[in-house]
Design a protein around this motif. Structure first.
Motif, PDB file in Angstrom:
ATOM      1  N   GLU A 372       0.831  -1.211   0.000  1.00 46.15           N
ATOM      2  CA  GLU A 372       0.000   0.000   0.000  1.00 46.15           C
ATOM      3  C   GLU A 372       0.862   1.256   0.000  1.00 46.15           C
ATOM      4  O   GLU A 372       0.582   2.222  -0.724  1.00 46.15           O
ATOM      5  CB  GLU A 372      -0.918  -0.006   1.221  1.00 46.15           C
ATOM      6  N   ALA A 373       1.918   1.252   0.804  1.00 45.79           N
ATOM      7  CA  ALA A 373       2.778   2.435   0.891  1.00 45.79           C
ATOM      8  C   ALA A 373       3.474   2.699  -0.433  1.00 45.79           C
ATOM      9  O   ALA A 373       3.537   3.845  -0.896  1.00 45.79           O
ATOM     10  CB  ALA A 373       3.804   2.245   2.009  1.00 45.79           C
ATOM     11  N   LEU A 374       3.979   1.656  -1.064  1.00 45.53           N
ATOM     12  CA  LEU A 374       4.666   1.835  -2.339  1.00 45.53           C
ATOM     13  C   LEU A 374       3.691   2.322  -3.406  1.00 45.53           C
ATOM     14  O   LEU A 374       4.022   3.194  -4.221  1.00 45.53           O
ATOM     15  CB  LEU A 374       5.320   0.523  -2.774  1.00 45.53           C
ATOM     16  N   PHE A 375       2.479   1.794  -3.381  1.00 40.67           N
ATOM     17  CA  PHE A 375       1.476   2.229  -4.359  1.00 40.67           C
ATOM     18  C   PHE A 375       1.153   3.711  -4.183  1.00 40.67           C
ATOM     19  O   PHE A 375       1.045   4.460  -5.164  1.00 40.67           O
ATOM     20  CB  PHE A 375       0.213   1.383  -4.210  1.00 40.67           C
ATOM     21  N   GLU A 376       1.010   4.146  -2.937  1.00 42.77           N
ATOM     22  CA  GLU A 376       0.717   5.548  -2.671  1.00 42.77           C
ATOM     23  C   GLU A 376       1.857   6.447  -3.153  1.00 42.77           C
ATOM     24  O   GLU A 376       1.634   7.511  -3.721  1.00 42.77           O
ATOM     25  CB  GLU A 376       0.493   5.749  -1.173  1.00 42.77           C
ATOM     26  N   ILE A 377       3.087   6.000  -2.940  1.00 41.05           N
ATOM     27  CA  ILE A 377       4.255   6.784  -3.355  1.00 41.05           C
ATOM     28  C   ILE A 377       4.330   6.887  -4.880  1.00 41.05           C
ATOM     29  O   ILE A 377       4.533   7.973  -5.440  1.00 41.05           O
ATOM     30  CB  ILE A 377       5.545   6.148  -2.796  1.00 41.05           C
ATOM     31  N   VAL A 378       4.157   5.747  -5.548  1.00 42.36           N
ATOM     32  CA  VAL A 378       4.219   5.750  -7.015  1.00 42.36           C
ATOM     33  C   VAL A 378       3.080   6.585  -7.596  1.00 42.36           C
ATOM     34  O   VAL A 378       3.255   7.321  -8.576  1.00 42.36           O
ATOM     35  CB  VAL A 378       4.188   4.306  -7.568  1.00 42.36           C
ATOM     36  N   THR A 379       1.908   6.506  -6.991  1.00 40.03           N
ATOM     37  CA  THR A 379       0.767   7.294  -7.475  1.00 40.03           C
ATOM     38  C   THR A 379       1.066   8.790  -7.394  1.00 40.03           C
ATOM     39  O   THR A 379       0.751   9.549  -8.313  1.00 40.03           O
ATOM     40  CB  THR A 379      -0.489   6.978  -6.626  1.00 40.03           C
ATOM     41  N   ARG A 380       1.679   9.198  -6.287  1.00 36.94           N
ATOM     42  CA  ARG A 380       1.996  10.623  -6.094  1.00 36.94           C
ATOM     43  C   ARG A 380       2.991  11.122  -7.147  1.00 36.94           C
ATOM     44  O   ARG A 380       2.993  12.292  -7.514  1.00 36.94           O
ATOM     45  CB  ARG A 380       2.574  10.866  -4.708  1.00 36.94           C
ATOM     46  N   HIS A 381       3.843  10.226  -7.614  1.00 34.30           N
ATOM     47  CA  HIS A 381       4.909  10.636  -8.539  1.00 34.30           C
ATOM     48  C   HIS A 381       4.670  10.158  -9.965  1.00 34.30           C
ATOM     49  O   HIS A 381       5.571  10.208 -10.800  1.00 34.30           O
ATOM     50  CB  HIS A 381       6.256  10.119  -8.043  1.00 34.30           C
TER      51      HIS A 381
END
Length: 388
Positions: A372-381
Motif C-alpha cells: 500500500e505504501a509503495l502504491f501511494e508513493i508511485v501514485t503521487r509521482h
C-alpha cells in the motif's frame, strides 16, 4: 510509527538467544583464547565447542573451519590464499558476484591475473554450460556464489563444482546469503572453500568463517600470529564466535518453520505487488525458484518510465519501511546496481529497482502495508495517475 524492516540481506536483527550466549564473553569470561591461564582456556574451550557445532551443521570437520571477521575477509582470504598455491593465471567468476569477490579479483588483475566472466542466463544464474566454456588448464580458481544477494537467484553449485573437479580447479563459493537461511552441506555442494557471515542469519556483525576443505591448495592470507592453527593471525573474537555459533544453531533448528514462514511472506508480497501494480513492476531473477528471503522489483510509473530509486527509498523510509536498491550509495547518490546492469537493464531501470529482503520476524501485515505504501508513493509521482 512502527518500523517495517525489509533489509535483512544487508543485516539482520540479533536473535535474543544469541545475545544471551554472547554476554558472558563480554563481561565475565573475557579471557584471550590464546592465553594459557584458566580464563584463556575457558575462552578457548568455548571457541572449539562452537567450531565443532558450526562444522557439524554444514557437514564439515571442525579442523576445516577458520573464524574471520565476516564475509568480505573470508572471500579475500579464499581468493588470495588459493592464488598463492596455483600456477594458472586466470580467475573465473561472474559479473553478478558480490563486490567482496569482484574487488579482490580486480586487485588480482593488477598482479597479472586475467579475469574471465562466465555468462549468466536471463535469470542471472551461471549454468554448467557457461562454466564449461570458460574453464581451462590455465584457470587458477573459480569463485561463484550460492545465492545472489540482490535477486535471490540460486546457482547450481553442485553441478558447477563437479565441472571444477573434472578440470582439477578449486572452487570457492560465497554462501553468505545461503548459510543459516537454507540447508547448506559442503559435501553436497562439492566446493573447496565456502564463505559465511553471522550477521546475515541473526548473529553479530564482525563475525564470520571460511570453510577450507582438507587438502585444498590454500594457505594463510592474514598473518600476525599463530591463531587458528596459523591460518588466520589476530586475537579471536570470542563473543562473535559464540554468537555466530548460537545463531547458526538456532537457524538450523528452526529452518523448516522459518523457510515456510518466509515463503508465505514472499508470496504475499509478490502477489500484492502484482495485483496492485500489474505490468508497472518487473520481478528480477527467478522469484519462483530462488531463495524466498529476497524479492527484487523494478518499478515504473504509469507511463512505463523508470522512477527515481532514491526518491522511492526515501519515501518508503518516511513511511517507516526500510529496504534497499541492492547497490552502493556514495555521497547520497544511488549508483546503478552492477547486478541489474549485468542482467541487461539500462542504468535508469537499475536505479528504479528495489530489494525487499525478508526475515523471520516479519509479518503478513507488514507485507500488505509495504504494498500500500509503495502504491501511494508511485501514485503521487506518476505522470498520469488515472491509469494506476
Amino acid at each position: 510509527m512502527n518500523t517495517i524492516y525489509l533489509d535483512n540481506a544487508a543485516t539482520s536483527p540479533l536473535d535474543e538467544h544469541v545475545a544471551g550466549t554472547m554476554e558472558p564473553f563480554l563481561k565475565s569470561d573475557y579471557g584471550n583464547a590464546s592465553s594459557i591461564h584458566h580464563m584463556g582456556r575457558k575462552s578457548s574451550v568455548a571457541v572449539e565447542t562452537w567450531r565443532e557445532k558450526i562444522a557439524k551443521i554444514i557437514g564439515a570437520r571442525s579442523s576445516e573451519i577458520i573464524f574471520t571477521s565476516g564475509g568480505t575477509e573470508s572471500n579475500n582470504s579464499a581468493i588470495f590464499g588459493l592464488l598463492e598455491n596455483r600456477t594458472g593465471k586466470q580467475i573465473v567468476t561472474a559479473r553478478t558476484e558480490h563486490n567482496a569477490v569482484l574487488y579482490p579479483a580486480e586487485h588480482a588483475r593488477k598482479m597479472g591475473y586475467e579475469i574471465i566472466f562466465a555468462d549468466i542466463d536471463e535469470t542471472g544464474k551461471v549454468t554448467p554450460e557457461a562454466l564449461r566454456k570458460v574453464i581451462s588448464k590455465d584457470t587458477a580458481l573459480v569463485s561463484l556464489m550460492h545465492v545472489n544477494n540482490e535477486t535471490g537467484v540460486i546457482n547450481p553449485v553442485p553441478e558447477l563444482a563437479s565441472i571444477c573437479k573434472e578440470h582439477d580447479v578449486p572452487m570457492h563459493c560465497d554462501a553468505v546469503q545461503a548459510v543459516g537461511k537454507i540447508p547448506v552441506n559442503v559435501d553436497e555442494l562439492g566446493v573447496d572453500l565456502l564463505s559465511m557471515s553471522a550477521h546475515k542469519f541473526h548473529g553479530p556483525k564482525g563475525a564470520g568463517a571460511l570453510y577450507v576443505r582438507g587438502g585444498a591448495p590454500w594457505s594463510a592470507w592474514m598473518h600476525g600470529g599463530s591463531q587458528e592453527r596459523g591460518r588466520r593471525g589476530g586475537t579471536l573474537n570470542v563473543p562473535g564466535v559464540a554468537g555466530m555459533g548460537k545463531a547458526l544453531e538456532v537457524a538450523a533448528d528452526g529452518m523448516s518453520d522459518h523457510i515456510s514462514h518466509i515463503r508465505d511472506l514472499h508470496q504475499r508480497l509478490y502477489s500484492g505487488l502484482s495485483e496492485k501494480f500489474g505490468d508497472l513492476v518487473r520481478f528480477n531473477g527467478d522469484p519462483e525458484n530462488g531463495i524466498p528471503h529476497i524479492l527484487s522489483v523494478t518499478v515504473t510509473d504509469s507511463g512505463y518510465k523508470p522512477l527515481d530509486g532514491e526518491m522511492l527509498l526515501l519515501n518508503l523510509d518516511i513511511e517507516g519501511i526500510c529496504c534497499s536498491n541492492g547497490s552502493a550509495c556514495t555521497s547520497g547518490t544511488i549508483k546503478p546496481s552492477h547486478v541489474m546492469l549485468a542482467l541487461g537493464m539500462s542504468e535508469e531501470l537499475a536505479k528504479s529497482t528495489l530489494r525487499f529482503s525478508l526475515g523471520k520476524y516479519n509479518t503478513p501485515e507488514e507485507m500488505d502495508r509495504t504494498v500500500e505504501a509503495l502504491f501511494e508513493i508511485v501514485t503521487r509521482h506518476s505522470d498520469s495517475v488515472p491509469s494506476l
